[in-house]
Write an enzyme that holds these catalytic residues in place. Structure first.
Site, mmCIF file in Angstrom:
data_model
loop_
_atom_site.group_PDB
_atom_site.id
_atom_site.type_symbol
_atom_site.label_atom_id
_atom_site.label_comp_id
_atom_site.label_asym_id
_atom_site.label_seq_id
_atom_site.Cartn_x
_atom_site.Cartn_y
_atom_site.Cartn_z
ATOM 1 N N LYS A 1 31.948 43.085 37.290
ATOM 2 C CA LYS A 1 32.846 42.035 37.352
ATOM 3 C C LYS A 1 32.657 40.770 37.021
ATOM 4 O O LYS A 1 33.203 39.873 36.354
ATOM 5 C CB LYS A 1 33.306 41.951 39.084
ATOM 6 C CG LYS A 1 34.290 40.817 39.310
ATOM 7 C CD LYS A 1 34.402 41.004 40.795
ATOM 8 C CE LYS A 1 32.979 40.714 41.448
ATOM 9 N NZ LYS A 1 33.104 39.797 42.741
ATOM 10 N N THR A 2 31.214 40.204 37.546
ATOM 11 C CA THR A 2 30.793 38.856 37.372
ATOM 12 C C THR A 2 30.546 38.863 35.864
ATOM 13 O O THR A 2 30.653 37.686 35.403
ATOM 14 C CB THR A 2 29.513 38.724 38.189
ATOM 15 O OG1 THR A 2 29.799 38.889 39.458
ATOM 16 C CG2 THR A 2 28.998 37.299 38.136
ATOM 17 N N ASP B 1 38.210 34.502 40.996
ATOM 18 C CA ASP B 1 37.264 35.883 41.348
ATOM 19 C C ASP B 1 37.562 36.162 42.693
ATOM 20 O O ASP B 1 38.248 35.318 43.411
ATOM 21 C CB ASP B 1 35.822 34.919 41.512
ATOM 22 C CG ASP B 1 34.608 36.061 41.524
ATOM 23 O OD1 ASP B 1 34.963 37.191 41.436
ATOM 24 O OD2 ASP B 1 33.511 35.675 42.130
ATOM 25 N N GLU B 2 37.335 37.552 42.971
ATOM 26 C CA GLU B 2 37.721 37.895 44.283
ATOM 27 C C GLU B 2 39.265 37.861 44.594
ATOM 28 O O GLU B 2 39.569 37.191 45.624
ATOM 29 C CB GLU B 2 36.912 37.362 45.240
ATOM 30 C CG GLU B 2 35.392 37.482 45.026
ATOM 31 C CD GLU B 2 34.735 38.836 45.562
ATOM 32 O OE1 GLU B 2 35.553 39.902 45.696
ATOM 33 O OE2 GLU B 2 33.629 39.096 45.287
ATOM 34 N N GLN C 1 38.221 46.377 48.110
ATOM 35 C CA GLN C 1 37.225 45.699 48.775
ATOM 36 C C GLN C 1 37.887 44.366 49.479
ATOM 37 O O GLN C 1 37.284 43.512 49.632
ATOM 38 C CB GLN C 1 36.258 45.130 47.658
ATOM 39 C CG GLN C 1 35.415 46.027 46.989
ATOM 40 C CD GLN C 1 34.217 45.701 46.302
ATOM 41 O OE1 GLN C 1 33.269 44.849 46.816
ATOM 42 N NE2 GLN C 1 34.454 46.022 44.979
ATOM 43 N N ARG D 1 27.285 49.605 48.331
ATOM 44 C CA ARG D 1 26.233 48.738 48.077
ATOM 45 C C ARG D 1 24.924 49.418 47.811
ATOM 46 O O ARG D 1 24.134 48.782 47.243
ATOM 47 C CB ARG D 1 25.922 48.049 49.549
ATOM 48 C CG ARG D 1 26.920 46.999 50.039
ATOM 49 C CD ARG D 1 27.527 46.098 49.233
ATOM 50 N NE ARG D 1 28.891 46.856 48.605
ATOM 51 C CZ ARG D 1 29.237 46.024 47.497
ATOM 52 N NH1 ARG D 1 28.919 45.193 46.983
ATOM 53 N NH2 ARG D 1 30.140 46.762 46.816
#
Length: 791
Positions: A57-58, A245-246, A276, A622
């Site tokens: 994503k980043t 973002d997010e 998420q 994670r």
DNA sequence: CAGCCTAGAGTTTTT
DNA sequence: CTCTAGGCTG
């Protein structure tokens, strides 16, 4: 507006941009998979990137920025790029700089919603009735102010606490509601219908103080944009591209903020993962992401489903779990990585044993030379941390706790800040009030009250009032002298503010005010740490051009310096773990009531359960290589031992990918197997006996608090470390299998001694369970292994 | 006014 | 059980 970029022409041929564009498949695009590449290259129009955990994503976000710059679509200063946390903003800035070089330095509009809003507001403060040097209040100031407002209304502050009002107001602000917009039904819930009125009063107070709270930063921007279309148009012109973002974490206010800004060019790209979304409880609206295509018709939707992080079993486990949720857009994560180790599930007798099992694993890894910074223990609630910490200290495994109070939330930092605020703006009443009697100067309630009265009567600030009052006879000589000294000191400091380096000035202020001395004299354990923090504050001060910019930084950006590069195990909450990854992840506490949290279920029913499940999904994803889940049959909650059942989430994991490592203890096994039975299919727990309550009932069967408390010391030594490195559960299983253990070594009437309850006499014996009348603690049921023969 | 003591509460957290 | 905030006493 004076910003030159607004009117700057677009890059012309021959500029940096076109040179980059001329190159075929630019270097930064290489190594992207087709979906990622699509997400980067779909530059115009609305784009929604659904990026599952670990799908890059980043990378997409930063490459997209690089792409916009390199192809000449926008200058760095024309890209609005919003994140939620400063950490994310920092990381993004860094990564963009790596891609495009120092041009990225000029990305003034890459930041959090709040810092960007603050920047906008400082420019146009006067349009929303503020001065551009407004102060930003933190939660603490906010609550103190609420208290004042509540008291001013003559409402019993005990029945209607400030923090409760703060909660309501916060949620209204999250939804973009000004006092006039609050639905009457809702404003009535606080203080018998006074909620809305108090909200308005609070906003008035803020205005007088020239202050805003975090929610206002967004809200005032909305007002700004709505009431000044020409200004908004100006920003439409400037922000050629918007990136978010997010996105799943945006609340209504942020959504409206984005929508206003995106209206112009509709070049908005939102990246997020509905699976998420774990911040619903603080106003995030998953709906924003679910509704994106509706709000921005014609949007390009890209799904990133290839996971580059976890091995097969881990990913399959996470995917299976999250598939149980109904309200989702649906993505299926896949990996091309090997299957790896299976996910393990281990049952422990109690939380202490759980901690012991985890520390054993970590020690084993440590002795194999594995890097402890690649190990994390992720808990549902912070209360679980203490036990883990104690255990790790006990065995000498280095760890760090992530989260906890932020740097600027610490009392000493806030005090120091308040001093500086008073120096910079003597009209800052909240700051003044905070430090007027810190350190103790003999200026108590009576004095403050007098100052308040004076201030209200004259319209002066507290500082001005103080200056006036010391010239009168209104105060007792002692208080008057103290106050005079303080006022004079501030005048002196303010006078020096111009000529001195701010770091020096701060040191001077903290020294002369007696603040440093106060902590030096303090003998409590954390005093040294606080002094250290103050030093850190002074040190960081010099990195800023002036005090005001430092104050802004601290109130919005500064976070705890978790530096220290040593290899340590990380302990944090699941919430804090979002966005991080580790080779090995331990997930303790998968029990009904704890995880999913009973409260989430009670208060939000199915939506609550689904959010808990997403949280579980975040936890599972994670892990890169090794994932270990635990549940304990007994856990101490608020000091009481409660027995608990394994989490329903454990039942939802795919059998092919998980392994129940240790035959759980006899009791644990019963719990595990039976859990499918015992639990109802539905989640609405309102008509179902809550797990913890059932646990109470079960307790009798296994002895009340007695057995477990004995566990703490004697118990641990007795089985745990003593008996040759044995796994706890095995031994405990022996202890608990009353039927097979034969009869106890105790007879009724025998005198015994219990570590926790002291001396007592055995009333009756049932296998290895004793009923004992303790001399002090009364009748308890305990396991015989916890008592010794006495007298 | 300051220190001690008691009562009550007690997820998750950023800005 | 453990922390914190507010009340009460010296």
């Amino acid at each position: 507006m004076s910003d030159h970029t607004t009117s700057a022409p677009l890059p012309r041929p021959g500029g940096l941009a076109s040179r980059a564009a001329a190159q075929p498949a630019a270097g930064y695009l290489q190594g992207l998979n087709p979906e990622q590449r699509l997400a980067v290259e779909a530059t115009d129009g609305p784009v929604l990137v659904l990026a599952g955990a670990g799908t890059g994503k980043t990378r997409v976000l930063t490459t997209r920025i690089a792409h916009l710059i390199a192809t000449g679509r926008a200058y760095p200063s024309q890209i609005l790029s919003v994140t939620f946390t400063n950490k994310a903003a920092r990381e993004m800035k860094e990564r963009v700089a790596n891609l495009v070089g120092p041009v990225a330095e000029g990305m003034p509009w890459l930041g959090t919603f709040h810092s960007i809003s603050a920047k906008l507001l400082r420019r146009h403060a006067e349009l929303v009735d503020l001065r551009s040097d407004f102060t930003i209040l933190d939660t603490d100031d906010q609550i103190r102010l609420m208290k004042q407002v509540i008291q001013a209304e003559g409402i019993d502050e005990k029945r209607w606490p400030g923090r409760m009002l703060a909660g309501f107001i916060d949620s209204w602000k999250n939804r973009g509601l000004a006092p006039k917009d609050v639905p009457p039904g809702e404003s009535g819930v606080f203080a018998n219908g006074k909620g809305g009125k108090l909200y308005a009063a609070y906003q008035d107070r803020l205005k007088t103080l020239n202050a805003v709270d975090f929610g206002d930063l967004l809200l005032h921007c909305l007002t700004l944009f709505r009431e000044h279309p020409e200004l908004l148009a100006n920003y439409h012109e400037r922000f050629r591209y918007i990136l978010v973002d997010e996105y799943q974490d945006t609340n209504v206010a942020q959504y409206l903020w984005l929508r206003l800004l995106a209206q112009g060019r509709r070049n908005i790209a939102c990246v997020g993962d509905d699976d998420q979304s774990i911040y619903g409880w603080r106003g995030a609206e998953v709906d924003n992401i679910l509704r994106f295509e509706h709000d921005f018709p014609g949007a390009t939707v890209v799904r990133l489903e290839r996971n580059y992080r976890s091995t097969g079993h881990i990913l399959a486990t996470a995917a299976k779990l999250i598939a149980r949720n109904e309200g989702r857009l649906g993505k299926t994560l896949r990996t091309e990585d090997e299957a790896g180790e299976k996910v393990t599930i281990t049952g422990a007798w109690d939380s202490q044993e759980e901690a012991r099992l985890i520390s054993d694993e970590i020690e084993a890894m440590q002795s194999k030379g594995e890097n402890l910074s690649e190990v994390a223990i992720l808990v549902r609630i912070s209360a679980q941390m203490r036990e883990m910490e104690e255990r790790l200290i006990h065995v000498g495994v280095p760890y760090r706790v992530i989260g906890g109070p932020r740097f600027y939330e610490r009392a000493e930092i806030r005090d120091a800040m308040a001093y500086l605020r008073c120096v910079v703006s003597p009209t800052d009443d909240l700051a003044f009030e905070r430090i007027v009697n810190v350190p103790k100067r003999g200026l108590g309630d009576a004095t403050i009250q007098l100052l308040h009265n004076h201030a209200r009567a004259t319209g002066f600030s507290l500082m001005q009032s103080a200056r006036a009052v010391v010239e009168t006879e209104e105060l007792k000589p002692k208080a008057r002298t103290a106050l005079r000294e303080l006022v004079e000191a501030f005048a002196r400091w303010s006078g020096r503010a111009e000529s001195m380096q701010q770091g020096e000035l701060a040191e001077l202020v903290l020294e002369e005010s007696g603040y440093t001395e106060m902590w030096q004299k303090d003998r409590s354990a954390d005093a040294a740490g606080r002094l250290e923090n103050l030093k850190e504050l002074v040190r960081s001060l010099d990195e800023f051009p002036d005090l005001p910019s430092f104050l802004e930084h601290v109130s919005l950006v500064m976070d705890a310096d978790s530096g220290d590069g040593g290899a340590r195990v990380s302990i944090m909450t699941l919430h804090a773990a979002k966005g991080l990854e580790f080779d090995t992840v331990f997930l303790p506490g998968w029990e009904e009531g704890l995880f999913p949290s009973q409260r989430a279920l009670d208060e939000n029913g199915r939506a609550g359960l689904e959010e808990e499940r997403r949280l579980a999904h975040v936890g599972l994803t994670r892990a890169r290589k090794r994932l270990k889940l635990y549940f304990a049959s007994n856990r101490r909650i608020h000091g009481l031992w409660q027995s608990s059942l394994p989490s329903r989430f454990i039942d939802e994991l795919p059998e092919d990918h998980v392994e129940v490592v240790q035959a759980p203890t006899a009791y644990g096994q019963g719990g595990y197997g039976a859990s499918r039975f015992e639990r109802m299919e539905s989640f609405g727990s309102s008509y179902q006996t809550p797990g913890w309550q059932r646990a109470q009932e079960n307790k009798a069967k296994f002895g009340s608090g007695g057995n477990s408390s004995g566990f703490s010391e004697a118990g641990q030594r007795g089985f745990g470390s003593g008996g040759g490195r044995q796994r706890g559960p095995v031994l405990i299983e022996g202890e608990l299998t009353a039927k097979s253990t034969g009869t106890s070594a105790f007879d009724p009437g025998a005198r015994v001694f219990h570590v926790k309850f002291g001396p007592g006499s055995v009333a009756s014996v049932d296998g290895n369970k004793l009923t004992v009348d303790f001399d002090k603690a009364g009748r308890k049921m305990v396991l015989d292994s916890f008592v010794q023969k006495a007298g």
